[in-house]
Design an enzyme around this catalytic site. Structure first.
Site: not given
Ligand SMILES: NC(=O)c1ccc[n+]([C@@H]2O[C@H](COP(=O)([O-])OP(=O)(O)OC[C@H]3O[C@@H](n4cnc5c(N)ncnc54)[C@H](O)[C@@H]3O)[C@@H](O)[C@H]2O)c1
Length: 265
Positions: A138, A151, A155
């Site tokens: 991402s 997150y 990532k």
């Protein structure tokens, strides 16, 4: 790498970016595509849509035995795996007060599943001198994000693992690409990243940076063809990345301003 005549596994293949990738690979003439996803996401329905070159595998890729069974299924159904797309992901968790179980899930799906897949496949790829690993990380993996610590952290780990694979095995015939989009119009974006009113979706929608999964799939196939590491469906991300590298403190101050603007704090 050309996808034509290749055998591919796509995790998180029953929806969003994964489903668009699976369709694109079939269009590009892949010999076999395994649509892997959780049972409740119904990977079989997508495999049925894709036709006889596709098969489904249901299971939780945060478990090592499941990833090993997935690779065994692919080999049995279609032959040796040429391309593994580590695409399944979860955007959960928000702040420090989150339960440890949230962190465990994020680590399990967003990074450990990649490690399990590499362990199952890379030794064989090195032996035969070819194989390809596509990581769906991402933009949050290179320029962080507003809202979800698990997150952003997992990532970054996914990007680091992809870099490490490329550095370690790139000269042994193993290709690696790392997909780092901002907003993509999928269930994940529309559901948002958290429940405190700040979502990844809010941030990227406010910035007008949402693309369709089919465009992402086109970008992936173009990058695989060139064997290019970094895949940025939003070219602006490269500028953000360069600004971060150029002046880290200034970039952090800018991110704090963005957070304040988004949260209204
Ligand atoms: N949508 C975005 O804006 C965006 C932006 C950057 C990166 N990404 C990344 O793209 C990838 C695909 O997400 P998406 O946007 O298509 O969302 P999505 O929610 O449509 O797809 C994610 C898929 O992963 C599957 N999945 C989740 N946990 C799993 C597990 N334990 N085992 C197997 N499958 C599991 C889900 O069932 C789902 O089908 C993710 O890694 C996500 O982090 C998405």
């Amino acid at each position: 790498m050309e996808v034509e005549n290749k055998n591919v596994i796509v995790t998180g293949g029953a929806g969003g970016i994964g489903k668009a990738l699976a369709w694109k690979f079939i269009e590009e003439g892949a010999a076999g595509v395994v649509v892997a996803d959780l049972e409740r996401a119904n990977p079989q329905a997508v495999a049925d849509e894709l036709g006889e070159r596709a098969s489904a595998f249901a299971g939780d890729v945060s478990e090592q035995a499941t990833v090993e069974a997935l690779v065994a299924h692919a080999e049995e159904a279609h032959g040796p795996v040429d391309l593994f797309c580590a695409n399944a992901g979860v955007a959960i968790g928000v702040m420090l007060e989150d339960d440890e179980a949230v962190w465990d899930t994020a680590f399990g799906v967003n990074i450990r599943s990649h490690i399990y897949a590499a362990k199952a496949l890379v030794p064989g790829w090195v032996q035969r001198g070819s194989g390809y690993f596509l990581t769906t990380a991402s933009a949050a993996g290179i320029v962080s994000q507003i809202g979800s610590a698990p997150y952003a952290v997992t990532k970054h780990a996914a990007v680091a693992f992809a870099e490490w694979l490329s550095i370690t095995y790139g000269d042994a015939g193993v290709g690696v690409s790392c997909l780092c989009p901002m907003g993509v119009n999928t269930n994940m974006l529309n559901a948002g990243a958290g429940d405190d009113g700040v979502t990844a979706g809010d941030v990227v929608r406010a910035a007008g940076m949402v693309v369709e999964p089919e465009q992402v799939a086109d970008d992936v196939v173009a990058a695989l063809r060139e064997e290019r590491f970094l895949i940025l469906p939003h070219p602006e991300v490269l500028t953000f990345f360069q600004r971060k590298a150029g002046d880290y403190d200034r970039w952090l101050a800018g991110m704090r301003r963005l957070q304040a603007a988004v949260t209204g704090a």
